[in-house]
Design an enzyme around this catalytic site. Structure first.
Site, PDB file in Angstrom:
ATOM      1  N   CYS A  70       0.867  -1.068  -0.030  1.00 56.96           N
ATOM      2  CA  CYS A  70      -0.045   0.037  -0.040  1.00 56.96           C
ATOM      3  C   CYS A  70       0.932   1.289   0.020  1.00 56.96           C
ATOM      4  CB  CYS A  70      -0.909  -0.054   1.148  1.00 56.96           C
ATOM      5  SG  CYS A  70      -1.756   1.489   1.387  1.00 56.96           S
ATOM      6  N   CYS A 206      -0.386   3.425  -6.665  1.00 60.80           N
ATOM      7  CA  CYS A 206      -1.514   2.882  -5.824  1.00 60.80           C
ATOM      8  C   CYS A 206      -1.736   1.420  -6.224  1.00 60.80           C
ATOM      9  CB  CYS A 206      -2.942   3.665  -5.823  1.00 60.80           C
ATOM     10  SG  CYS A 206      -4.175   3.005  -4.901  1.00 60.80           S
TER      11      CYS A 206
HETATM   12  N1  DGL Z   1      -3.800   0.165  -2.258  1.00 57.70           N
HETATM   13  C1  DGL Z   1      -3.487   1.440  -1.603  1.00 57.70           C
HETATM   14  C2  DGL Z   1      -2.192   2.136  -2.106  1.00 57.70           C
HETATM   15  O1  DGL Z   1      -1.335   1.761  -2.615  1.00 57.70           O
HETATM   16  C3  DGL Z   1      -4.572   2.341  -0.731  1.00 57.70           C
HETATM   17  C4  DGL Z   1      -5.625   2.907  -1.505  1.00 57.70           C
HETATM   18  C5  DGL Z   1      -6.674   3.706  -0.219  1.00 57.70           C
HETATM   19  O2  DGL Z   1      -6.671   3.166   0.476  1.00 57.70           O
HETATM   20  O3  DGL Z   1      -6.814   4.712  -0.568  1.00 57.70           O
HETATM   21  O4  DGL Z   1      -2.316   3.336  -1.923  1.00 57.70           O
END
Ligand code: DGL
Length: 283
Positions: A70, A206
């Site tokens: 993340c 993301c």
């Molecule tokens: N998948 C996540 C990232 O890489 C988080 C997205 C989120 O929770 O806003 O930032």
């Protein structure tokens, strides 16, 4: 022991997928904090607290190493947790554990340089500027981690970030493909307007966006190279485990999927990406 993979939701599955390919015999526990997803619009302190809670949960499941799959957690919380929480927590647990982010491998892939490399600022004339577009959550964009860290290493690469506030939530909630395509196209165009031309390369900064990577491919200028974090992370983890034999990724080939949200199946978009049904247990 096992490898933990953490994300606010389903985005980290894109990283998990490549890790499983790379370490088929290892044991994995995936944790999606879907009770609190998305993280990208939350204040920094909340992201730190939620990320710490996720790591604690995965260490309690027997993980040795937690991969923060993340960008939002890695850009906002990782350094703080490594400096202020992890050393004491390791002592409490009485075994070596670590938390690893996905931004370092991504920056290594984008710069073609090892993380330890920081360019000398010699003020040489840059013959050709390589413009890199980063699509991310607002929290990751605000951290400016890609701009700062790439600028330290490559003076011939200019980073432009495009925050996409609604996209992770839309992927979590199975938005129709046309709606996702329209939002992706709007962000690609907005970034191009800000740059004044199309980016030379792009990072899907993301992990959720990997699930709709084909839509980014359609919206970007044909042939724009995209740096994929899941592959970069899997390659970096292989090097990491070679350097750190004290961490045991397990040998049973088990896969567990936990969620703080609603247990059971994930949505159709996610299952199509994953290629089969996924069953999540209550965390
Ligand atoms: N998948 C996540 C990232 O890489 C988080 C997205 C989120 O929770 O806003 O930032």
């Amino acid at each position: 022991m096992a490898i933990g993979v953490f994300d606010s939701g389903v985005g980290g599955l894109s990283v998990h997928h490549k890790l499983v390919e790379r370490f088929p015999g290892a044991d994995f526990v995936y944790l999606a904090d879907q009770a609190n997803t998305p993280y990208g619009g939350r204040p920094g302190e909340e992201i730190v607290d939620l990320t710490r809670a996720g790591c604690e949960r995965l260490f309690a499941e027997g993980c040795d190493v937690v991969v923060l799959a993340c960008n939002t957690a890695a850009s906002v919380a990782l350094r703080r947790l490594q400096q202020t929480w992890l050393p004491g927590y390791r002592r409490e647990l009485g075994r070596p554990v670590n938390v690893i982010g996905i931004i370092v491998p991504t920056i290594e892939a984008a710069t073609g340089l090892p993380w330890e490399h920081e360019a000398e600022r010699r003020g040489d004339k840059v013959e050709k500027l390589d413009i890199l577009g980063v699509f991310s959550t607002p929290a990751t964009a605000t951290s400016r981690v890609y701009e700062i860290e790439i600028d330290k290493r490559r003076q011939d690469v200019a980073v432009f970030s495009e925050p996409c506030p609604e996209l992770a939530r839309m992927i979590e909630t199975n938005a129709p493909r046309e709606a996702l395509a329209a939002v992706v196209a709007d962000h690609v165009q907005a970034l191009q307007r800000r740059i004044g031309r199309a980016p030379d390369r792009a990072i899907l900064g993301c992990t959720h966006y990997e699930i709709v990577a084909d839509l980014f491919g359609e919206a970007l200028s044909p042939g724009t190279p995209v740096i994929h974090q899941p592959q970069a992370t899997a390659d970096a983890m292989a090097r990491y485990f070679e350097r750190h034999p004290e961490y045991d990724p397990g040998h049973g080939g088990t896969r567990r999927f936990l969620t703080t949200g609603t247990p059971g199946a994930q949505n159709g978009l996610v299952e199509t990406f994953w290629g089969s049904a996924l069953h999540f247990e209550r965390a």
